[in-house]
Design an enzyme around this catalytic site. Structure first.
Site, PDB file in Angstrom:
ATOM      1  N   TRP A  62       9.852 -17.377   9.080  1.00 22.87           N
ATOM      2  CA  TRP A  62       9.543 -16.176   8.296  1.00 22.87           C
ATOM      3  C   TRP A  62       9.677 -16.488   6.824  1.00 22.87           C
ATOM      4  CZ3 TRP A  62      14.075 -12.104   8.761  1.00 22.87           C
ATOM      5  CH2 TRP A  62      15.304 -12.767   8.911  1.00 22.87           C
ATOM      6  N   ASN A  63       9.079 -15.611   6.009  1.00 20.86           N
ATOM      7  CA  ASN A  63       9.013 -15.859   4.575  1.00 20.86           C
ATOM      8  C   ASN A  63       9.539 -14.668   3.784  1.00 20.86           C
ATOM      9  OD1 ASN A  63       7.454 -18.366   4.742  1.00 20.86           O
ATOM     10  ND2 ASN A  63       5.809 -17.051   5.481  1.00 20.86           N
ATOM     11  N   HIS A  70      -0.561  -4.709  -7.846  1.00 25.77           N
ATOM     12  CA  HIS A  70      -2.000  -4.904  -8.060  1.00 25.77           C
ATOM     13  C   HIS A  70      -2.344  -6.382  -7.940  1.00 25.77           C
ATOM     14  CE1 HIS A  70      -2.561  -0.677  -9.395  1.00 25.77           C
ATOM     15  NE2 HIS A  70      -1.270  -0.812  -9.648  1.00 25.77           N
ATOM     16  N   HIS A  74      -6.552  -5.150  -3.368  1.00 18.82           N
ATOM     17  CA  HIS A  74      -5.572  -4.072  -3.505  1.00 18.82           C
ATOM     18  C   HIS A  74      -6.203  -2.727  -3.814  1.00 18.82           C
ATOM     19  CE1 HIS A  74      -5.996  -5.346  -7.745  1.00 18.82           C
ATOM     20  NE2 HIS A  74      -5.622  -4.101  -8.064  1.00 18.82           N
ATOM     21  N   ASP A  76      -5.931   1.044  -5.819  1.00 16.65           N
ATOM     22  CA  ASP A  76      -5.392   1.719  -7.001  1.00 16.65           C
ATOM     23  C   ASP A  76      -5.285   3.210  -6.712  1.00 16.65           C
ATOM     24  OD1 ASP A  76      -5.529  -0.684  -8.326  1.00 16.65           O
ATOM     25  OD2 ASP A  76      -7.033  -0.048  -9.803  1.00 16.65           O
ATOM     26  N   HIS A  80      -1.871   5.282 -11.228  1.00 14.15           N
ATOM     27  CA  HIS A  80      -1.961   3.990 -11.917  1.00 14.15           C
ATOM     28  C   HIS A  80      -2.367   4.203 -13.381  1.00 14.15           C
ATOM     29  CE1 HIS A  80      -2.665  -0.195 -12.710  1.00 14.15           C
ATOM     30  NE2 HIS A  80      -3.981  -0.171 -12.544  1.00 14.15           N
ATOM     31  N   HIS A 213     -11.299   3.229 -14.532  1.00 12.32           N
ATOM     32  CA  HIS A 213      -9.910   3.615 -14.310  1.00 12.32           C
ATOM     33  C   HIS A 213      -9.662   5.007 -14.879  1.00 12.32           C
ATOM     34  CE1 HIS A 213      -9.317  -0.738 -13.622  1.00 12.32           C
ATOM     35  NE2 HIS A 213      -8.201  -0.386 -12.984  1.00 12.32           N
TER      36      HIS A 213
END
Ligand SMILES: [Zn+2]
Lengths: 264, 388, 421
Positions: A62-63, A70, A74, A76, A80, A213
């Site tokens: 596992w990590n 973002h 991804h 938004d 944001h 945006h």
């Protein structure tokens, strides 16, 4: 199971409905958004093994990973942007679950983007598209297909994907009028791109800066970035599943985004 | 003030435990064997030994103190003498004074070291603070480098040739061929010496002693005690020691003997002409040559001519290192500081082991020890005579 | 004169790589002053404060007057070579691999003619005794000081003498990794290394999509290869180490992130974290990925793995509040570099720390001069490699801080607190 979902299940198992993964793989060398160095910086994706069947944990792997909201492919949320900061249910944890699925219109600007990396999608262009493919329905995702993701998927060329020079980034995106048209005239659910932002690389020089945006989030709409495989979607008719992680007051989140596509 | 002489003291029972190249035993084993032979040789009981002088490098972490419990000895007088090549002379000086003063009646002087395959290398790193800091890091990993430079400077300063050293080494090997305990049993020729592989210019293979394991010892007591025990003994005519002499000399081309030489012969009442044989400390031939000069056998700087005009063999002129010395017998650590003393006692008491010096009456034994940094720190010498 | 060094031939891949050994490492505590001075390139011996006698070997008390007030004092090193020997045999593994080896005895000049005699390694251009020489203290592969006798005057190709090269980390014919070539400093270092004869210079480039104007100029150097390297990304570091780790002889870690500001200038840890991620964790990642192979190759012929250079800052010594979080990250890196020094030192690879004063770059825009040009720091780095020292403090500001720090670290702190510097 309802007849409708039963039909869907049958279609999925029978291959009549195909799932197209629109997500890029998150890796440490995935290009991150570039901001002036004195500003706050998004953490790039970093991954480190906790154990890998070794002395740190003999039987398992596992990590840990770290990243900004973002990063990679991804989502938004309206919160944001400053224009969406006071809207109700504007964060990834409070957005209506009903918005996790919506139909998509794919606007193919591949040719224009290849000819001009600073290509701006205009309202005129969209209207011309509608004349051919029909009006964009209310509540649909509008996905701007540019072929830009191929820089990464086909050529692993992060430099071309970012396409920066001394005047900044040069990648395609919508102009102000196009955004306003989609928001006001069509009431879309959001706007998606293959590039690293929903705005054009030179979007800072538009009015207002970064109009996609500004107006999308100001109107409670969403964004999807770093999408891939848009060329596997029909122009209309695909159903997008885009459910961001439920981060408290999150402004966005990496996510697995995919489309349901009915085979002809 | 005139120093008290050493009259009335007897030196007896010379013992050599035959050397071996490598030993799997510890130093205690070697020292026990030499002490046992001293007791048997004198025909006394263990408890009759009431004084001991001990010298050993590889006895660590023990000293003479730990050795007493190890061997079950209860002396009323004990000295540990860490002076390497000067130990044999210095032990005799200490023991003689203890007997004269009545602090002890029979002092066993013993020296011995073991030699494991790795012990010489390991010992070098911890030899001294100055060696650790200022010579060990310079590559030789032992005293070869420092003695090579002394030899280099000495040869240039006094116009000495390798052929001169060859003469000494070959003569000592001739003597060694008659000494049963020598580790080198083959004759050495001038050609072999000259053609040997270089170790540290100008030193070549036969200029360097071979480390080995072994032990040496002798007893010091009053002449009356020796007579009472029926022991053949030698007398001490004179003896000196000196440490860190002439520290401002840029290189050690002269040893500490020169400072005390006149008084040394004065007390003995003899001159170099009266000496029948000498035992020089011979870790490297340059040091043997230096002793002949500094003890007055020739003038300083005339060593080359002196070497060429003497034979140093048992039946020749000025027999030197009559057992073969360390160069031909081997260097058994601190026992190397005893080899000349024990051989001198053997020669003067008619107990030579097949290599007698004809009509030997007076012998000179010299010691040189502890290359702490760039030079040997301890020097000593003694003149012994045949017992009454 | 020394024969000029030839480009080493390619390594025979089926011959076993010689494992690194060290010359004798142990020293008495009172001898460490020689090494401490040598780490900065100075030759110092103890001098009696009461009678002025120069002492050698190092000791606890004056051999003339028994005073215990012995002060480490710079020496000219002028002296006379009075004896030499060439060692053909050694009991020491390090020297056995390097026979024959030439040493000598040097009498140091002194007013009273009582200069100490000094056993010294000899540069190949030093003639036979008697002759004039100058002594210097050099760090050998064990990291301890040894004394070298050099010819009185410079000779051609001095640095190429094989016995002398054992004490240097000369980049000539060595392969160097410069971890960040995107900064002016990184680029200056690459150019200085190229001028010093480095065989191959890998130049790290993080986030290649970000413009770095000077980087393209480096491509004109035939020995330069631009390689992807982001020290904040363990994958990136590991990937590069897998490709070139077995060849790198020298690492010059120029990667750093510098932002002005202290605690109160921001209300989150993002910037400080990124400073730590580059300046501290970056070094940690590089050490984990490249350290092992370098240790293995520390005796790999005349162009063995030899040195690791860290770009620190004089602010590592004491915090400069206007650049407070940056200072802290450099202090952390300094501490970690000492750990690296212990680990790499065990194989004979030297860690060189560079503590420049403020560099004339965008992040020190508002600091008054003097500020260091990138090429000055680059020259200092290459000189440190050639001299084989451990610590360098380039520039007047760094020198002043260092002097004050050595005099009294608390006073320096107080002075900085009062804005006095
Ligand atoms: Zn003094």
């Amino acid at each position: 199971m309802s007849a409708l979902l039963n039909t869907l299940a049958t279609a999925l198992s029978g291959g009549n409905v195909r799932i197209v993964d629109l997500t890029q793989t998150l890796s440490p060398d995935f290009p991150a958004i570039v901001l002036p160095p004195e500003m706050g910086q998004s953490q790039p994706f970093r991954q480190e093994a906790i154990s890998k069947y070794d002395d740190r944990g003999p039987g398992w792997y596992w990590n840990n990973f770290t990243l900004g909201e973002h990063t990679g492919t991804h989502f938004d949320a309206p919160i944001h942007w400053v224009s969406g900061r006071d809207l109700p249910n504007n964060a990834v944890d409070t957005m209506p679950a009903a918005h996790f699925m919506a139909p998509a219109c794919v606007l193919d600007c591949t040719k224009e983007s290849a000819e001009n990396p600073d290509f701006l999608l205009t309202a005129e262009w969209i209207k011309a598209w509608e004349a051919k493919h029909g009006q964009i329905p209310k509540g649909a995702w509008v996905l701007m297909r540019t072929g830009w993701s191929k820089h990464l998927t086909d050529r692993n060329d992060a430099v071309a994907y970012q396409n920066m020079d001394a005047t900044g980034q040069h990648t395609p995106g919508p102009d102000t009028e196009a955004v306003l048209f989609l928001v006001k005239e069509r009431d879309v659910i959001g706007f998606g791109t293959e590039t690293i932002g929903t705005d054009a690389g030179q979007g800072f020089h538009l009015k207002p800066p970064y109009p996609c945006h500004y107006y999308m989030h100001g109107a409670g709409k969403y964004g999807l970035q770093c999408l891939t495989n848009l060329d596997q979607l029909p122009t209309t008719g695909a159903m997008i599943v885009a459910a961001p992680l439920k981060l408290r007051q999150g402004s966005g989140s990496p996510l697995r985004v995919f489309a349901l596509v009915e085979e002809a | 003030m005139k120093r008290k002489d050493y009259s009335g003291i007897a030196v007896a029972v010379p013992v050599t435990i035959p050397y071996v190249r490598y030993s799997t035993h510890e130093a205690h084993w070697w020292l026990a064997r030499v002490l046992r032979e001293l007791i048997q040789g004198a025909g006394i009981k263990k408890s009759d030994i009431d004084g001991l002088c001990v010298s050993s490098f590889s006895l660590v972490p023990d000293t003479a103190v730990g050795l007493m419990q190890h061997l079950g000895m209860s002396p009323r007088w004990l000295d540990h003498i860490p002076m390497g090549g000067a130990s044999g002379v210095v032990a005799m000086r200490r023991a003689a004074r203890a007997v004269q003063a009545g602090d002890a009646s029979i002092v066993a002087c013993i020296a011995g070291d073991t030699n494991h395959v790795a012990s010489f290398r390991l010992m070098l790193g911890g030899f001294s603070a100055f060696a650790r800091d200022a010579t060990f890091p310079y590559g030789a990993g032992g005293p070869n480098g420092s003695f090579a430079m002394i030899t280099d400077a000495y040869m240039r300063r006094y116009n000495v040739k390798r052929e001169d050293f060859a003469k000494l080494c070959v003569a000592q090997r001739d003597n060694a061929l008659k000494f049963p305990h020598a580790l080198f049993k083959k004759p050495l020729t001038i050609e072999e010496y000259m053609n040997a592989r270089p170790i540290a210019d100008p030193l070549h293979l036969f200029d360097c002693v071979m480390p080995c394991a072994g032990a040496e010892g002798y007893l010091v007591m009053s002449a009356e005690k020796a007579a009472e025990l029926g022991l053949k003994s030698a007398r001490i005519l004179s003896t000196i020691e000196r440490h860190n002499a002439m520290p401002d000399d840029p290189m050690q081309l002269t040893g500490g003997w020169v400072l005390d030489r006149d008084e040394f012969y004065g007390m003995a009442g003899v001159t170099t002409k009266d000496i029948d044989f000498i035992q020089t400390y011979d870790d490297y031939p340059v040091i043997a040559l230096m002793q002949m000069e500094d003890l007055g056998f020739c003038a300083k700087g005339e060593g080359s001519a002196f070497v060429q005009s003497n034979s140093f063999t048992l039946d020749g002129t000025l027999p030197a290192n009559t057992s073969g010395g360390q160069l031909s017998v081997g260097q058994a650590g601190a026992a190397g500081g005893y080899i000349g003393m024990v051989e001198t006692i053997r020669q003067l008491t008619g107990q030579a082991l097949g290599n007698p010096v004809p009509d030997a009456e007076i012998g000179l034994v010299s010691g040189f020890g502890m290359i702490n940094y760039d030079r040997g720190i301890c020097t000593g010498a003694a003149i012994l005579a045949k017992g009454d | 004169m020394a024969n000029p060094l030839n480009r080493p031939s390619r390594k025979n891949p089926i011959v076993k790589t010689r494992l690194p050994t060290l010359p004798p490492t142990t020293r008495g505590r009172f001898a460490l002053g020689l090494t401490a001075a040598a780490t900065e390139g100075r030759f110092e011996l103890q001098v009696c404060a009461d009678c002025g006698a120069v002492q050698y070997p190092p000791r606890e008390a004056c051999n003339q007057c028994l005073s215990v007030e012995l002060k480490w004092t710079p020496q000219s090193g002028a002296g006379e070579l009075i004896a030499t020997t060439v060692l053909h045999h050694s009991n020491d593994l390090f020297y056995r691999d390097r026979m024959p080896w030439r040493i000598g005895m040097v009498r140091l000049d002194a007013a009273n003619d009582k200069g100490p005699s000094v056993v010294a390694h000899l540069h190949g251009d030093v003639g036979e005794a008697p002759s004039r020489v100058r002594l210097t203290a050099r760090l050998d592969r064990s990291g301890q000081a040894v004394i070298y006798a050099l010819p009185e005057k410079e000779t051609p190709n001095m640095a190429d003498d094989p016995q002398y090269r054992e004490t240097t980390c000369d980049p000539k014919f060595r392969k160097v990794l410069v971890t960040d070539g995107k900064t002016a400093l990184g680029q200056a270092v690459v150019k200085a290394l190229a001028a010093a004869g480095a065989d191959l210079i890998w130049v790290g480039q993080a986030e290649p999509w970000k413009m770095s104007p000077g980087l393209d100029k480096l491509r004109e150097f035939p020995q330069v290869a631009i390689v992807p390297l982001d020290v904040t990304d363990a994958d990136s570091v590991n990937k590069l180490a897998a490709e070139i780790g077995g060849k790198v002889d020298i690492v010059v870690n120029t990667a750093e992130l510098h932002r002005s500001g202290g605690i109160g200038d921001r209300d989150n840890t993002d910037t400080a974290r990124r400073e730590m991620d580059v300046n501290y964790f970056g070094l940690l990642r590089l050490g984990q990925s490249f350290g092992g192979a370098m240790k293995f190759r520390a005796a790999d012929g005349q162009s063995s793995a030899v040195a690791w250079v860290n770009l620190l800052s004089i602010y590592a010594l004491s915090n400069f509040a206007p650049h407070g979080t940056y200072s802290a990250s450099k202090a952390a890196a300094l501490s970690l570099s000492q750990c690296l020094r212990t680990e790499l030192g065990a194989a004979g690879v030297r860690v060189i720390n560079v503590f420049p004063g403020p560099i004339d770059d965008e992040w020190n825009q508002l600091l008054p001069p003097p500020k260091l040009g990138a090429s000055v720091v680059a020259s200092a780095i290459v000189k440190a490699l050639k001299d084989g020292v451990e610590d360098v403090y380039p520039g007047d500001v760094a020198q002043e801080w260092l002097t004050k720090y050595r005099e009294n670290p608390k006073v320096l702190e107080l002075e900085l607190r009062g804005g006095g510097m």
